[in-house]
Design a protein around this motif. Structure first.
Motif, PDB file in Angstrom:
ATOM      1  N   SER A 117       0.833  -1.204   0.000  1.00 16.80           N
ATOM      2  CA  SER A 117       0.000   0.000   0.000  1.00 16.80           C
ATOM      3  C   SER A 117       0.872   1.261   0.000  1.00 16.80           C
ATOM      4  O   SER A 117       0.534   2.255  -0.656  1.00 16.80           O
ATOM      5  CB  SER A 117      -0.960   0.005   1.192  1.00 16.80           C
ATOM      6  OG  SER A 117      -0.272  -0.301   2.372  1.00 16.80           O
ATOM      7  N   ALA A 123       2.240   1.696  -3.568  1.00 19.80           N
ATOM      8  CA  ALA A 123       1.204   2.184  -4.494  1.00 19.80           C
ATOM      9  C   ALA A 123       0.917   3.667  -4.285  1.00 19.80           C
ATOM     10  O   ALA A 123       0.589   4.386  -5.225  1.00 19.80           O
ATOM     11  CB  ALA A 123      -0.077   1.374  -4.310  1.00 19.80           C
ATOM     12  N   SER A 154       1.751   1.500  -9.791  1.00 18.80           N
ATOM     13  CA  SER A 154       0.716   1.853  -8.808  1.00 18.80           C
ATOM     14  C   SER A 154      -0.617   1.200  -9.173  1.00 18.80           C
ATOM     15  O   SER A 154      -1.314   0.643  -8.315  1.00 18.80           O
ATOM     16  CB  SER A 154       0.580   3.376  -8.748  1.00 18.80           C
ATOM     17  OG  SER A 154      -0.263   3.739  -7.699  1.00 18.80           O
ATOM     18  N   GLN A 155      -0.963   1.246 -10.467  1.00 19.90           N
ATOM     19  CA  GLN A 155      -2.218   0.622 -10.908  1.00 19.90           C
ATOM     20  C   GLN A 155      -2.221  -0.878 -10.631  1.00 19.90           C
ATOM     21  O   GLN A 155      -3.216  -1.446 -10.181  1.00 19.90           O
ATOM     22  CB  GLN A 155      -2.415   0.854 -12.412  1.00 19.90           C
ATOM     23  CG  GLN A 155      -2.700   2.287 -12.806  1.00 19.90           C
ATOM     24  CD  GLN A 155      -2.491   2.533 -14.297  1.00 19.90           C
ATOM     25  OE1 GLN A 155      -2.435   1.614 -15.100  1.00 19.90           O
ATOM     26  NE2 GLN A 155      -2.368   3.792 -14.666  1.00 19.90           N
ATOM     27  N   LEU A 169      -2.634  -1.627  -6.871  1.00 21.16           N
ATOM     28  CA  LEU A 169      -3.998  -1.397  -6.388  1.00 21.16           C
ATOM     29  C   LEU A 169      -4.989  -2.403  -6.967  1.00 21.16           C
ATOM     30  O   LEU A 169      -6.094  -2.555  -6.432  1.00 21.16           O
ATOM     31  CB  LEU A 169      -4.433   0.037  -6.716  1.00 21.16           C
ATOM     32  CG  LEU A 169      -3.647   1.106  -5.950  1.00 21.16           C
ATOM     33  CD1 LEU A 169      -4.020   2.495  -6.433  1.00 21.16           C
ATOM     34  CD2 LEU A 169      -3.865   0.983  -4.444  1.00 21.16           C
ATOM     35  N   GLY A 199      -7.363  -4.216   0.401  1.00 17.07           N
ATOM     36  CA  GLY A 199      -6.699  -3.158   1.157  1.00 17.07           C
ATOM     37  C   GLY A 199      -5.975  -3.685   2.381  1.00 17.07           C
ATOM     38  O   GLY A 199      -4.841  -3.292   2.671  1.00 17.07           O
ATOM     39  N   ARG A 258      -2.809  -5.546   1.265  1.00 18.94           N
ATOM     40  CA  ARG A 258      -1.780  -4.618   0.754  1.00 18.94           C
ATOM     41  C   ARG A 258      -1.114  -3.850   1.900  1.00 18.94           C
ATOM     42  O   ARG A 258       0.049  -3.475   1.806  1.00 18.94           O
ATOM     43  CB  ARG A 258      -2.401  -3.639  -0.246  1.00 18.94           C
ATOM     44  CG  ARG A 258      -2.861  -4.290  -1.532  1.00 18.94           C
ATOM     45  CD  ARG A 258      -3.143  -3.250  -2.613  1.00 18.94           C
ATOM     46  NE  ARG A 258      -4.251  -2.384  -2.312  1.00 18.94           N
ATOM     47  CZ  ARG A 258      -5.527  -2.603  -2.638  1.00 18.94           C
ATOM     48  NH1 ARG A 258      -5.843  -3.708  -3.279  1.00 18.94           N
ATOM     49  NH2 ARG A 258      -6.468  -1.736  -2.338  1.00 18.94           N
ATOM     50  N   SER A 278     -12.839  -6.711  -7.279  1.00 22.00           N
ATOM     51  CA  SER A 278     -11.866  -6.606  -6.196  1.00 22.00           C
ATOM     52  C   SER A 278     -11.583  -7.982  -5.628  1.00 22.00           C
ATOM     53  O   SER A 278     -12.441  -8.874  -5.656  1.00 22.00           O
ATOM     54  CB  SER A 278     -12.419  -5.688  -5.097  1.00 22.00           C
ATOM     55  OG  SER A 278     -11.510  -5.624  -4.013  1.00 22.00           O
TER      56      SER A 278
END
Ligand code: SF4
Length: 329
Positions: A76, A79, A92-93, A96, A101, A104, A236
């Protein structure tokens, strides 16, 4: 879970020395994959060496204009880093797009690279799996293989590497810096870190026992547009069916720079060098994108359940090429 002992390493040299002294030891950092494997009895380390407190959580500018990313930087944090978002948006993409979350926030950069496949048969001790139990067979060949490899696989194993981050890093030509138990250091291209399964799918990387990743280096950002696209079953917390990392520079009517890496389709992040050769120096055109996408999947082979990945990967790459070239027209 099998009993194990635990030690927290106070410096990097101690970490690799502790590991070298015990053949069944494992490094642990975020533990987001290893703990699951231990609970299932798939990983049975006699000793855990905690490297999560080592001073390897820095992201530093390199003298060449790139970045040096410490092995313990959390996914995280990587990113969200401003330099990553501005200069390496592809990375970064991809970060993510991976996991959740919570994961990460915990997972380390090196751990992300070294995570194991998510082939369901690998995680089921009741099923044959050459990667878990060499010589036992591969249940996926005749089983549910919808998520499995279409490139780089073998008769022994058709598992895919699950990382998104690694796919972006291969396209960005990242290198891995390691420390060996004898105190020597080496650097290897991330693309060379991974082995293809061949007849020994249990061997996944070229790291020696006790060798520890200290950092990942990114060269200066390549010119052009960067884009990561992940096709998956839900928006997700799902692994890629197909992912594409693309760097494309179109200037003065020609493709000047191109890098393509595919995820979700092979046992390692798959650099599509033939696609790059097709595109480089050519004027952008629909027919060229089709030819380039075909080249990326030349030699791809489905196993029944995953045949759909071949047209899906072609179409994803084709659309990304058309989009990024159009943006620079
Ligand atoms: Fe095991 Fe690989 Fe076959 Fe999956 S694909 S069952 S990991 S040998």
């Amino acid at each position: 879970m099998m009993p194990f002992s635990y030690a927290r390493a106070s410096d990097v040299q101690q970490a690799v020395s502790l590991m070298a002294a015990q053949p069944r030891a494992r490094f642990i950092a975020g533990g987001t994959n290893l703990i699951d494997l231990m609970k299932l009895g798939i990983e049975r380390p006699s000793h855990l060496i905690d490297i999560s407190r080592l001073p390897l959580a820095m992201i530093e500018d390199s003298a060449e204009g790139g970045l040096r990313i410490g092995a313990q930087v959390r996914n995280s944090d990587l990113a969200a880093d401003r330099r990553v978002r501005e200069r390496y948006p592809l990375l970064s993409q991809a970060l993510l797009a991976g996991a959740s979350g919570q994961i990460r926030n915990k997972a380390s950069t090196a751990g992300n690279l070294l995570q194991r496949t998510r082939c369901p048969y690998f995680y089921d001790p009741g099923m044959a799996c050459n990667k878990r139990e060499p010589g036992s067979g591969c249940s996926a060949l005749q089983g549910h293989n919808r998520m499995h490899a279409i490139l780089g696989a073998s008769e022994s194993c058709i598992a895919v590497h699950p990382s998104d981050m690694a796919v972006a890093m291969v396209a960005l030509e990242a290198r891995v810096e390691t420390l060996l138990p004898d105190g020597k250091r080496r650097s290897l291209a991330l693309d060379e870190l991974y082995r293809l399964p061949g007849t020994t799918p249990e061997l996944e990387t070229r790291l020696a026992h006790g060798e520890m990743i200290e950092a990942i280096t990114l060269p200066p950002p390549p010119p052009g547009r960067q884009l990561y696209r992940k096709v998956r079953d839900r928006a997700s917390y799902a692994f890629a069916l197909v992912a594409v990392a693309l760097v494309l520079e179109v200037r003065a009517g020609q493709v000047r720079t191109v890098r393509v890496a595919l995820g979700g389709v092979a046992p390692k992040p798959w650099r599509a060098t033939t696609t790059e050769q097709v595109l480089l120096g050519q004027p952008p055109a629909q027919a060229l994108y089709e030819q380039a996408a075909d080249a990326a999947l030349a030699g791809a082979r489905g196993q029944g359940g995953n045949d759909f990945k071949i047209p899906l990967a072609k179409q994803t790459l084709y659309q990304m090429l058309a989009q990024t070239a159009q943006e620079q027209a």
